[in-house]
Design an enzyme around this catalytic site. Structure first.
Site, PDB file in Angstrom:
ATOM      1  N   SER A 142       0.830  -1.208   0.000  1.00 53.37           N
ATOM      2  CA  SER A 142       0.000   0.000   0.000  1.00 53.37           C
ATOM      3  C   SER A 142       0.857   1.248   0.000  1.00 53.37           C
ATOM      4  CB  SER A 142      -0.873  -0.021   1.255  1.00 53.37           C
ATOM      5  OG  SER A 142      -1.472   1.238   1.468  1.00 53.37           O
TER       6      SER A 142
ATOM      7  N   TYR B 264      -1.828   0.215   9.851  1.00 54.23           N
ATOM      8  CA  TYR B 264      -1.999  -0.508   8.588  1.00 54.23           C
ATOM      9  C   TYR B 264      -0.732  -0.385   7.730  1.00 54.23           C
ATOM     10  CZ  TYR B 264      -3.909  -1.482   3.908  1.00 54.23           C
ATOM     11  OH  TYR B 264      -4.128  -1.970   2.643  1.00 54.23           O
TER      12      TYR B 264
ATOM     13  N   LYS C  97       1.896  -3.377   6.564  1.00 50.50           N
ATOM     14  CA  LYS C  97       2.250  -3.618   5.162  1.00 50.50           C
ATOM     15  C   LYS C  97       3.766  -3.498   4.966  1.00 50.50           C
ATOM     16  CE  LYS C  97      -1.699  -4.489   3.090  1.00 50.50           C
ATOM     17  NZ  LYS C  97      -1.938  -5.806   2.464  1.00 50.50           N
TER      18      LYS C  97
END
Lengths: 319, 319
Positions: free
Chosen positions: A122, A146, A150
């Site tokens: 991402s 998040y 990642k």
């Protein structure tokens, strides 16, 4: 090839399964998600579909039982949920990835298994301060849990690739636009909403100024990136196994003018400006543009224009 | 303050405990390692020493029972061992770090505990291709599993700091030179060996050319970096919680000339050149020099010269 899609019930997972089926890449398919995915229509090869929580030990081993040649690992919970529920975020986005890579490692040790692994990373691996155009060798300083998960997944994928357990590539996908379906509460939702809702004759709320700039790809390009990543030789990647995917750098004003050119002033009139300082503050930390020469050199191709993104959405929803 | 040292039986851990005791930083000490550490001589405050495997669930909670104000997390297995034993490397260098940070997170949730955490990272987070001088915003592309584990630890430390569970800083320490003690089999061993052995009247083997350049700090500076990291305000770090520490960039030739100036030609004559292509190949991937302005701005100070490193070693071993 035998392809495994983890996260096959999501928007990109479903498109990817369809594309693998229709473009002739897949001889057989294994489709896994937290809810049981549906098999692509018209595919005549063997398909296994399964509901599984990949953060439970043993689930990855079960998913790998057919020894897929290519594994697409798209399974994740999204940014907002990973921020709201720290334990779930690390469990689903980091632990499940590690369990998967370790299951591959064990099969590699036992029988020399070495699949291609295509991991969706991402843009959230990048955080402020960011330059206007982000180079391929930019340090990863995620501003969310998040993004942290990642970035840790990228590191693990690179280490396991270096050690020869698998042949991995991580793709940092641009923000998907126009995302089909209903409006959602994601902070990024308006980027698609101001195109999608007016095209459907509905009002769309715009919470940020027209000058906000971001990085976009169509759902079709995102699917093509995944397919391309499964097909190409990865020898040139070296230690840097994750790449930012090509995209369109566009402002909200660029979006609005594309909508006007394709659908006229009446569509644009359905965009209602309602500044939201909270969303504005989040979006201000997001990247605006990337230098993706590594991906371009490997043959990944961006969409042609924002007009093309709008036209594609019309074709897909009205076709 | 109450200081906890994890990895307190190691070379740096012992020096750090001594320095905390003698410089007046610590009111009480908790010292933990896989073998029970010894309490620093002459310290009159309370000291708890314990042998513990921090990768076992519950061990971190036990170490935190006195709610230390500052936690120095130095516990790790070294690069060669992490490469030879993948599972042990991830267990000790990654899982134990995560168990520690999660134990802190739980205590934060229960009672608002929020300690300073000083984590020793490594130059091994960087891998080829590397520029001659590595900037502070260089991407982390580790070429070893050890470097991968340290980079993942940096990311976790940054995320947990951002969320307010702890106040963390990661220090990428330069290669320690002159490392006291016996020769070991580390690929980097010769950097200290070609100084330490001749000063003790013994032959030292040099497996690489004189032109090899690397990044060094004395054991005293490494200890001072840790102490300084415990004392300063970290508000300026933002999301980038890990820093490369200042060092001396020196070639093997620089080392030899420093030895000659301090100890004469007779010492230099004890260096025997025995080129080793395997060691040379490893060392060629290592960084040569860093731009450490962020650390310098925060008050971290490098050693004055390689001569000073040699003189310090003489003073410490003959004092």
């Amino acid at each position: 090839m035998h392809a495994l899609i983890l996260g096959a019930a999501g928007m990109i997972g479903r498109r990817l399964a369809d594309a693998l089926a229709t473009q002739g890449d897949a001889r057989s398919l294994t489709l896994v998600d937290v809810v049981e995915p549906t098999a692509p229509a018209g595919f005549t090869g063997p398909v296994v579909t399964a509901a599984a929580d990949l953060s439970v030990p043993g689930a990855a081993e079960a998913a790998l039982i057919g020894r897929p040649d290519v594994i697409f690992h798209l399974a994740a919970i999204v940014s907002g949920e990973a921020e709201a529920d720290l334990e779930k975020g690390y469990r689903v986005n980091l632990d499940a990835t590690r369990l998967l890579l370790d299951a591959i490692r064990n099969a590699h040790a036992a029988e020399g298994y070495r699949p291609r692994v295509v991991f969706t990373s991402s843009l959230a691996v990048f955080g402020p301060p960011l330059p206007g155009v982000i180079p391929d060798d930019m340090i990863l300083t995620p501003a969310t849990s998040y993004g942290t998960q990642k970035a840790m997944g990228e590191l693990l994928l690179a280490d396991y690739s270096r050690r020869g357990f698998l042949d991995g590539i991580g793709l940092r996908l641009p923000t998907i636009c126009v995302r089909p379906g209903k409006p959602n509460k994601a902070a990024s939702g308006f980027f698609s909403g101001i195109i999608r809702e007016p095209l459907a004759g509905q009002e769309a709320v715009l919470p940020v100024p027209d000058t906000v700039r971001h990085w976009f790809a169509s759902p079709r390009s995102a699917t093509e990136y995944l397919l391309h990543a499964a097909r190409i030789d990865l020898g040139a990647l070296g230690l840097r196994r994750s790449l930012t995917m090509p995209g369109l750098s566009a402002t909200v004003a660029d979006e609005i003018e594309a909508l006007r050119r394709v659908a006229g002033d009446a569509a644009v009139a359905l965009i209602r400006r309602a500044p939201d300082p909270a969303i504005q503050a989040i979006v201000e930390t997001w990247p605006e543009a990337f230098d993706t020469r590594r991906a371009l050199d490997l043959g990944f191709k961006a969409d042609a224009s924002f007009d093309a993104l709008v036209e594609l959405h019309i074709a897909e929803t009205q076709g």
